[in-house]
Design an enzyme around this catalytic site. Structure first.
Site, PDB file in Angstrom:
ATOM      1  N   LYS A 233     -69.931 -30.667  63.670  1.00 22.58           N
ATOM      2  CA  LYS A 233     -69.675 -32.387  63.357  1.00 22.58           C
ATOM      3  C   LYS A 233     -69.927 -32.607  64.681  1.00 22.58           C
ATOM      4  CE  LYS A 233     -65.655 -32.227  62.111  1.00 22.58           C
ATOM      5  NZ  LYS A 233     -65.181 -30.668  61.870  1.00 22.58           N
TER       6      LYS A 233
ATOM      7  N   GLY B 275     -61.296 -28.469  67.438  1.00 23.73           N
ATOM      8  CA  GLY B 275     -62.436 -28.322  68.193  1.00 23.73           C
ATOM      9  C   GLY B 275     -63.925 -28.854  68.374  1.00 23.73           C
ATOM     10  N   HIS B 276     -64.252 -29.259  69.001  1.00 26.12           N
ATOM     11  CA  HIS B 276     -66.262 -29.567  68.545  1.00 26.12           C
ATOM     12  C   HIS B 276     -66.904 -29.545  69.831  1.00 26.12           C
ATOM     13  CE1 HIS B 276     -63.961 -33.465  66.102  1.00 26.12           C
ATOM     14  NE2 HIS B 276     -63.716 -31.741  65.263  1.00 26.12           N
TER      15      HIS B 276
ATOM     16  N   GLN C 273     -61.658 -31.909  60.939  1.00 28.31           N
ATOM     17  CA  GLN C 273     -61.441 -31.217  60.417  1.00 28.31           C
ATOM     18  C   GLN C 273     -62.422 -31.313  58.982  1.00 28.31           C
ATOM     19  OE1 GLN C 273     -57.594 -33.019  62.084  1.00 28.31           O
ATOM     20  NE2 GLN C 273     -58.580 -31.143  63.430  1.00 28.31           N
TER      21      GLN C 273
END
Ligand code: GDP
Ligand code: IMO
Ligand code: MG
Length: 422
Positions: free
Chosen positions: A15, A39-40, A223
């Protein structure tokens, strides 16, 4: 108008990369749920440096937009402060482009302790939480105990904090959980002083004013849909509504303002933490997916469980979210595979179904697969759909026929420019 980018699987679909890719088309990027369990991963700047964002929206590296942490998020001030330092080191002026809703709930040091205590008490049935205090912070929100960012500006904040900490202490005692949190508390109090220097706003008026001015908004999910508190694989889920309906209550935006819902899905499937995963591979192929896909958690570093793409779960996610288009990520990871599988149905307790069952962990789920020939060629430098191998097109065309929305982009590498319009 407002578009949404969210995950259709169990998180970590990519994402962050996709939000960063589209961010330049929008004036506001807003996170609507979740917290530092996210965590992106982004690759930014001229040197393509890796940055993992946990709290700040993934639009933050773009010049001409602003970023909002919405009321639906739970905020860890310590994580935020560290992240602000990282982001500022790239020359980003957070005083100018980061805004935080005053209704956003705070994660306290005792929430993290409670998360740990609760997980420990579950033994073998543990969720596999990131232990960032997410569950306990949302419990205090729905239990009407929580403290919010706006409360930091109240002169009685310390008293309210102590009252809540004392309630938490009773719970921790019940768990027989004893851990020295004085270091966390020290960091927390330093971090909230920093937080107070940022732009704390009324998020719902902020965003609706932007909408009224005709500004384009992008809501960023954390998520994935299968981790949604209502529709995910409960109880192995997170504690927020990760699906598109979460945008309305997580930002204060009316449903008719939502235009595109862009669902992100890997070309295969992963999950980190406990809980059911029908297409999980426990063999050498699963191991290879993990190795080639570098499938290790961006927040906790844990190895991710890997398996084939699951169209039963994806169809369900498209339905719940009203997905209008799909971005398929990590297609390049499949380059090396001779043969690929796509799960089209489940056999649940011996009966075939194309629906996600109520309980996935107490019944025998056997995935039913269609098999495809792999493309066995490197695709990570392809720029155009016409460059993509025929076998990949067949694979995606099949998926498109089975889902209520079509794949419109294929991501073929972690880099900013590694994406193909399909
Ligand atoms: P998020 O939580 O959904 O933002 O995803 P994560 O950042 O946790 O995990 C996705 C991982 O895959 C990160 O390491 C990304 O850099 C990487 N990634 C994203 N898109 C692609 C892609 O198309 N190909 C490959 N090989 N890696 C990708
Ligand atoms: P992003 O935004 C993958 C998982 C945890 C655990 C369960 C509950 O990066 O996709 P929690 O910390 O919420 O109590 O954990 O949910 N989980 C994620 N898995 N990506 C995430 O976020 C996740 N956030 C939580 O591993 O199984
Ligand atoms: Mg992630």
């Amino acid at each position: 108008m407002l578009d949404v980018i969210l995950g259709l699987q169990w998180g970590d679909e990519g994402k962050g990369k996709i939000v960063d890719y589209f961010a330049s088309k929008y004036e506001v990027i807003a996170r609507f749920q979740g917290g530092p369990n996210a965590g992106h991963t982004l690759y930014v700047g001229a040197e393509n440096k890796k940055v993992v964002l946990h709290q700040i929206p993934s639009g933050v590296f773009h010049q001409n937009n602003v970023n909002l942490i919405g009321n639906g998020v739970v905020l860890d001030a310590v994580t935020l402060r560290k992240e602000c330092d990282t982001v500022a080191s790239f020359g980003v002026d957070l005083k100018k482009n980061l805004f935080i809703s005053e209704r956003t709930h705070l994660i306290l040091p005792t929430h993290r302790a409670l998360d740990k205590a609760s997980e420990l008490s579950k033994g073998n049935d543990k969720i596999g939480s990131t232990l960032k205090g997410i569950g306990p912070a949302y419990m205090d929100k729905t239990g009407r105990n929580g403290l919010r960012v706006g409360d930091l500006l109240d002169k009685n904040f310390l008293t309210s904090y102590k009252e809540l900490r004392s309630k938490h202490q009773t719970l921790l005692n019940n768990y027989n959980f004893d851990e020295d949190i004085s270091q966390w508390e020290e960091e927390f109090f330093e971090a909230i002083e920093f937080l107070k220097t940022l732009n704390i706003v009324n998020g719902e008026y902020f965003i609706n004013q932007k909408l009224n001015e005709g500004k384009k908004i992008l809501a960023e999910g954390a998520q994935g849909s299968m981790l949604d508190i209502d529709f995910g694989t409960f109880p192995f889920v997170t504690s927020s509504n990760t699906i598109s309906s979460g945008v309305c209550n997580g930002l204060g935006v009316a449903p008719q303002k939502i235009r595109e819902v862009i669902g992100v899905s890997k070309a295969y499937c992963t999950r980190v933490g406990g809980g059911p995963f029908p297409t999980e591979l426990h063999d050498a192929t699963g191991e290879e997916l993990r190795k080639i896909g570098n499938e290790f958690g961006a927040t906790t570093g844990r190895p991710r469980r890997c398996g084939w793409i699951d169209l039963v779960a994806l169809h369900y996610a498209c339905m719940l979210n009203g997905v209008t288009q799909i971005v398929m990520t990590k297609a390049d990871v499949l380059d090396a595979f001779e043969e690929l599988k796509v799960c089209t149905h489940y056999k649940v307790n011996g009966k075939e179904t194309n629906q996600v069952p109520f309980q996935m962990n107490n019944c025998a789920i056997e995935p039913i697969y269609d098999t495809f020939k792999g493309w066995k060629t490197q695709t990570s430098s392809n720029k155009l759909s016409s460059d993509l191998p025929m076998e990949m097109k067949n694979y995606i065309d099949f998926i498109n026929k089975k889902l209520p929305a079509k794949v419109t982009y294929v991501s073929n590498g972690p880099g900013r420019d590694q994406i193909v319009k399909f």
